[in-house]
Design a protein around this motif. Structure first.
Motif, PDB file in Angstrom:
ATOM      1  N   THR A   1      95.175  19.111  56.050  1.00  0.00           N
ATOM      2  CA  THR A   1      94.518  19.774  57.171  1.00  0.00           C
ATOM      3  C   THR A   1      95.551  19.961  58.273  1.00  0.00           C
ATOM      4  O   THR A   1      96.233  19.008  58.656  1.00  0.00           O
ATOM      5  CB  THR A   1      93.339  18.946  57.695  1.00  0.00           C
TER       6      THR A   1
ATOM      7  N   THR B   1      84.488  24.360  58.274  1.00  0.00           N
ATOM      8  CA  THR B   1      84.854  24.773  59.620  1.00  0.00           C
ATOM      9  C   THR B   1      83.624  24.975  60.508  1.00  0.00           C
ATOM     10  O   THR B   1      83.718  25.568  61.580  1.00  0.00           O
ATOM     11  CB  THR B   1      85.684  26.067  59.585  1.00  0.00           C
TER      12      THR B   1
ATOM     13  N   ASN C   1      92.301  17.995  65.732  1.00  0.00           N
ATOM     14  CA  ASN C   1      91.961  18.509  67.050  1.00  0.00           C
ATOM     15  C   ASN C   1      92.974  18.070  68.102  1.00  0.00           C
ATOM     16  O   ASN C   1      93.153  18.725  69.128  1.00  0.00           O
ATOM     17  CB  ASN C   1      90.551  18.049  67.428  1.00  0.00           C
TER      18      ASN C   1
ATOM     19  N   ALA D   1      95.179  23.270  64.850  1.00  0.00           N
ATOM     20  CA  ALA D   1      94.974  24.658  65.263  1.00  0.00           C
ATOM     21  C   ALA D   1      96.286  25.278  65.715  1.00  0.00           C
ATOM     22  O   ALA D   1      97.123  24.636  66.346  1.00  0.00           O
ATOM     23  CB  ALA D   1      93.953  24.716  66.395  1.00  0.00           C
TER      24      ALA D   1
ATOM     25  N   LEU E   1      86.907  23.618  64.401  1.00  0.00           N
ATOM     26  CA  LEU E   1      87.156  22.832  63.194  1.00  0.00           C
ATOM     27  C   LEU E   1      88.177  23.552  62.318  1.00  0.00           C
ATOM     28  O   LEU E   1      88.173  24.781  62.216  1.00  0.00           O
ATOM     29  CB  LEU E   1      85.855  22.606  62.435  1.00  0.00           C
ATOM     30  N   GLN E   2      89.012  22.755  61.651  1.00  0.00           N
ATOM     31  CA  GLN E   2      90.115  23.318  60.881  1.00  0.00           C
ATOM     32  C   GLN E   2      89.841  23.238  59.385  1.00  0.00           C
ATOM     33  O   GLN E   2      89.230  22.276  58.902  1.00  0.00           O
ATOM     34  CB  GLN E   2      91.413  22.573  61.203  1.00  0.00           C
ATOM     35  N   PRO E   3      90.282  24.236  58.608  1.00  0.00           N
ATOM     36  CA  PRO E   3      90.055  24.214  57.157  1.00  0.00           C
ATOM     37  C   PRO E   3      90.874  23.124  56.480  1.00  0.00           C
ATOM     38  O   PRO E   3      91.927  22.705  56.968  1.00  0.00           O
ATOM     39  CB  PRO E   3      90.508  25.603  56.703  1.00  0.00           C
TER      40      PRO E   3
ATOM     41  N   GLN F   1      89.099  15.762  61.294  1.00  0.00           N
ATOM     42  CA  GLN F   1      88.970  16.790  62.323  1.00  0.00           C
ATOM     43  C   GLN F   1      89.389  16.261  63.692  1.00  0.00           C
ATOM     44  O   GLN F   1      89.982  16.981  64.498  1.00  0.00           O
ATOM     45  CB  GLN F   1      87.529  17.311  62.366  1.00  0.00           C
TER      46      GLN F   1
ATOM     47  N   PHE G   1      83.919  18.330  55.017  1.00  0.00           N
ATOM     48  CA  PHE G   1      84.043  17.923  56.409  1.00  0.00           C
ATOM     49  C   PHE G   1      84.264  16.421  56.500  1.00  0.00           C
ATOM     50  O   PHE G   1      83.559  15.634  55.870  1.00  0.00           O
ATOM     51  CB  PHE G   1      82.781  18.295  57.183  1.00  0.00           C
TER      52      PHE G   1
END
Length: 317
Positions: free
Chosen positions: A140, A89, A184, A143, A119-121, A180, A175
């Motif tokens: 993933t 993240t 996002n 948000a 950033l998302q886990p 991501q 990552f």
């Protein structure tokens, strides 16, 4: 498994083994080469130390760093390490680790423009295929849908099934810019290590032999059905995306499971395997017969023709 072998006698000594995943990296004595620690990457990377002193340092690092970490280099006296850390993240950071004082000094960040970005886990999950095979996967969430951090969303989201290439490769914990980017923009992202993926032992990778268009694709469908049952997404809000083999999987699944996905993105994916195998090099053709079947035999030509995404393109919805 990891063995040491006496090259004179041929005698082998088992150092480490794991029943779920291949042995990954090792840390070795700089002078003798003796293995002091080894890693196994199943859902996440886990280190096991054979040297107690080194093990204490690895254990301490594990309490200080979130996500994945590893050693880039060590001084000759083994007291100072360069350590990288991927917290998922936040951008990957590198530290100077003083083992004698147990201190981590920030060195640099690889992508400082991502500091503070939302950033998302990534959540490791195990999904059971219809024949009982366990598929190591990663989820993933976008948000605002997984507020308690357990990987279970408060509400369904549109989802992208992201299929890796190879297929002799794997998705990893860590990552991933593409993941991501999708999260996002409001998509849940599911990555599946379907049978035939590497890193999980010979039986797992060999389970994909001659299963192109069959069980390898069933694994993808089973993973989507799992996500729908878990409330992660809904039947009419799932897309599939992938490159290379993943692109072929997109083409084939859209053609053979019409209506199962609302959209597909095929990046340089094969549309017809007979054509692809005919133009491959002789060496590649020889190795591919184990995984694909032998197109010198009419039954395999017939099989790949019958299931060709190109031939079934008019069925895509």
């Amino acid at each position: 498994a990891l063995y040491a072998e006496d090259v004179a006698s041929g005698e082998r000594t088992l150092i480490a083994e794991n029943d779920k995943a291949d042995i990954g990296g090792t840390i070795r004595d700089r002078e003798t080469g003796e293995v002091q620690a080894y890693s196994v990457n199943y859902l996440k990377t886990e280190w096991t130390a054979l040297d107690a002193d080194l093990g204490a340092s690895l254990e301490w690092l594990g309490t200080q760093l979130d996500g994945e970490y590893g050693i880039s280099s060590r001084t000759d006296d083994n007291q100072t390490w360069i350590v990288w850390n991927d917290p998922l993240t936040a951008p990957t950071a590198t530290f100077i680790f003083d083992r004698s004082t147990q201190t981590l000094t920030p060195f640099y960040v690889t992508r400082p423009e991502l500091e503070g970005a939302p950033l998302q886990p990534m959540h490791p999950v195990e999904i059971t295929a219809r024949d009982g095979l366990t598929l190591p996967c990663y989820l993933t969430l976008p948000a605002g849908t997984g507020m308690d951090g357990d990987g279970k969303p408060e509400r369904p989201s549109p989802m992208v099934l992201l299929v890796h290439g190879g297929p002799w490769a794997r998705d990893d914990y860590g990552f991933a810019s593409g993941v991501q980017w999708l999260a996002n923009r409001g998509y849940a992202v599911l990555q599946v290590n379907f049978r035939g993926s590497t890193g999980f032992g010979k039986s797992f990778v060999n389970a994909g032999d001659l299963e192109w268009g069959l069980k390898m694709h069933d694994d993808l469908i089973d993973a989507v059905d799992w996500a729908i049952a878990q409330g992660i997404t809904q039947t009419d809000t799932v897309a599939i995306m992938g490159g290379s083999y993943g692109g072929y999987a997109v083409n084939a699944v859209l053609a053979n499971y019409p209506g199962h996905f609302i959209a597909g993105v095929s990046l340089f994916g094969v549309a017809d395997w007979v054509t692809a195998l005919e133009i491959a090099s002789p060496a590649l053709q020889a190795s591919d017969r184990i995984e694909y079947g032998d197109i010198r035999e009419q039954k395999w030509v017939d099989y790949y023709t019958e299931n060709s995404p190109l031939r079934l393109a008019d069925q895509i919805k």
